[in-house]
Design a protein around this motif. Structure first.
Motif, PDB file in Angstrom:
ATOM      1  N   THR A  42      -5.732   4.613  -2.554  1.00  0.00           N
ATOM      2  CA  THR A  42      -4.844   2.798  -1.471  1.00  0.00           C
ATOM      3  C   THR A  42      -4.414   2.110  -3.182  1.00  0.00           C
ATOM      4  O   THR A  42      -3.241   1.695  -2.998  1.00  0.00           O
ATOM      5  CB  THR A  42      -5.965   2.047  -0.579  1.00  0.00           C
ATOM      6  OG1 THR A  42      -5.997   3.342   0.169  1.00  0.00           O
ATOM      7  CG2 THR A  42      -4.845   0.739  -0.074  1.00  0.00           C
ATOM      8  N   MET A  43      -5.257   2.323  -3.780  1.00  0.00           N
ATOM      9  CA  MET A  43      -5.404   1.034  -5.194  1.00  0.00           C
ATOM     10  C   MET A  43      -3.931   1.978  -5.992  1.00  0.00           C
ATOM     11  O   MET A  43      -3.236   1.223  -6.202  1.00  0.00           O
ATOM     12  CB  MET A  43      -6.522   1.007  -5.699  1.00  0.00           C
ATOM     13  CG  MET A  43      -7.809   0.127  -5.028  1.00  0.00           C
ATOM     14  SD  MET A  43      -8.704   0.408  -5.745  1.00  0.00           S
ATOM     15  CE  MET A  43      -8.657  -0.371  -7.787  1.00  0.00           C
TER      16      MET A  43
ATOM     17  N   LYS B   3      -1.758   3.815  -4.612  1.00  0.00           N
ATOM     18  CA  LYS B   3      -0.345   3.837  -4.148  1.00  0.00           C
ATOM     19  C   LYS B   3       0.132   2.886  -4.073  1.00  0.00           C
ATOM     20  O   LYS B   3       0.910   2.021  -4.291  1.00  0.00           O
ATOM     21  CB  LYS B   3      -0.521   4.465  -2.931  1.00  0.00           C
ATOM     22  CG  LYS B   3       0.090   5.079  -1.590  1.00  0.00           C
ATOM     23  CD  LYS B   3      -0.317   5.417  -0.131  1.00  0.00           C
ATOM     24  CE  LYS B   3       1.122   5.034   0.696  1.00  0.00           C
ATOM     25  NZ  LYS B   3       0.836   4.901   2.037  1.00  0.00           N
ATOM     26  N   ASN B   4      -0.643   1.616  -4.336  1.00  0.00           N
ATOM     27  CA  ASN B   4      -0.093   0.318  -4.055  1.00  0.00           C
ATOM     28  C   ASN B   4       0.524  -0.032  -5.692  1.00  0.00           C
ATOM     29  O   ASN B   4       0.937  -0.826  -5.988  1.00  0.00           O
ATOM     30  CB  ASN B   4      -1.415  -0.823  -3.798  1.00  0.00           C
ATOM     31  CG  ASN B   4      -1.651  -1.408  -2.081  1.00  0.00           C
ATOM     32  OD1 ASN B   4      -0.932  -0.231  -1.834  1.00  0.00           O
ATOM     33  ND2 ASN B   4      -2.773  -1.076  -2.246  1.00  0.00           N
ATOM     34  N   LEU B   5       0.341   0.459  -7.019  1.00  0.00           N
ATOM     35  CA  LEU B   5       0.245   0.842  -7.753  1.00  0.00           C
ATOM     36  C   LEU B   5       1.412   1.199  -8.502  1.00  0.00           C
ATOM     37  O   LEU B   5       2.692   1.552  -9.453  1.00  0.00           O
ATOM     38  CB  LEU B   5      -0.628   1.066  -8.904  1.00  0.00           C
ATOM     39  CG  LEU B   5      -1.285  -0.127  -9.387  1.00  0.00           C
ATOM     40  CD1 LEU B   5      -2.719   0.489  -9.753  1.00  0.00           C
ATOM     41  CD2 LEU B   5      -1.570  -1.840 -10.653  1.00  0.00           C
TER      42      LEU B   5
END
Ligand SMILES: O=C(O)CCC(=O)C(=O)O
Ligand SMILES: [Fe+2]
Length: 253
Positions: A85-86, A88-90
């Motif tokens: 998730t982290m 993907k957020n980047l």
């Protein structure tokens, strides 16, 4: 799990020593970062186990007492999904970080801090940042001890029942070219009560190169050196545990 590890540390020393670290190795029951005979040790015992991939498990260090002592892969699933998730957020594709964690390594350290009547004179766990990608910390009992460095001062992290503390590690800082910063932390000791914690360290798989990802740097310069995971860890363990001084060595300027 909490009861099991509390019971393990209550066992007589001779029993625990059956799972003792061997010369020059980190795994097993013992102390952290023992590099010399005359070194001042941190005020803690620990049990360090390699948990993932499964073939890295070394049965001789796994306690047979209490009989219910075991490991659950759920703790890897959780850090994998947080990392995915982290990333993907980047704006990163799965292959940049998430896929590299599927067969990634995980090591688990169980820390036992006995009470110390002169608690202010000892340190439970010296200030450091974790070398890996992401760490899940479970504070096992109500005794407070974990502190993070924020704007130059130490802030306590209160244990929240049923919650993990998630710490960013050095590898995540390097891969993101400093977009995320690893957190400097330490553990202090209580004068009257024992404290226990479990830290699950998530690493990518052994073949991963640790350096700033192209997708992260764009037109900016790499802020950190690139090295293979094995060399990265070798330098980490050869460096005195002191704040973020390991990562300082990996910086380019
Ligand atoms: O005891 C704690 O809460 C911290 C443990 C930790 O930072 C570690 O094992 O690396
Ligand atoms: Fe740590």
């Amino acid at each position: 799990m909490k009861a099991n590890i509390q019971q393990f540390f209550q066992l007589p020393a001779e029993t625990k020593k059956r799972f003792a670290q061997e010369q020059g190795q980190l795994e097993g029951y013992g102390q952290l970062f023992v590099v010399s005979e005359d070194q001042k040790l941190d005020w803690a015992d620990m049990l360090f186990l390699y948990t993932q991939p499964p073939e890295m498990r070394n049965a001789k260090f796994w306690p047979d007492q209490p009989a219910t002592f075991r490991y659950s892969g759920a703790v890897k699933d959780l850090s994998d999904s947080l990392l995915a998730t982290m990333a993907k957020n980047l704006g990163l594709k799965r292959e940049a970080i998430a896929d590299k964690c599927i067969h990634g390594m995980q090591k688990v350290r169980i820390n036992y801090y006995p009470p110390c009547a002169q608690a202010e004179k000892v340190v439970g766990l010296s200030p450091h940042s974790d070398a890996n990608l992401l760490t899940l910390v479970l504070q096992v009992n109500h005794v407070q001890g974990l502190q993070i460095k924020r704007n130059g001062s130490w802030l306590p992290v209160k244990p929240v029942s049923g919650a993990f503390v998630v710490n960013i590690g050095d590898m995540f800082e390097v891969l993101t070219n400093g977009r995320y910063r690893s957190i400097e932390h330490r553990a202090v000791v209580d004068p009257k009560e024992e404290r226990l914690s479990i830290a699950a360290f998530q690493f990518p798989d052994i073949h991963t190169m640790i350096g700033p990802l192209k997708e992260m740097t764009g037109h900016e310069d790499d802020a950190y050196k690139t090295s293979d995971l094995e060399s990265f860890m070798k330098i980490f363990f050869a460096t005195k545990l002191e704040g973020k001084n390991f990562l300082e060595q990996m910086k380019l300027n």
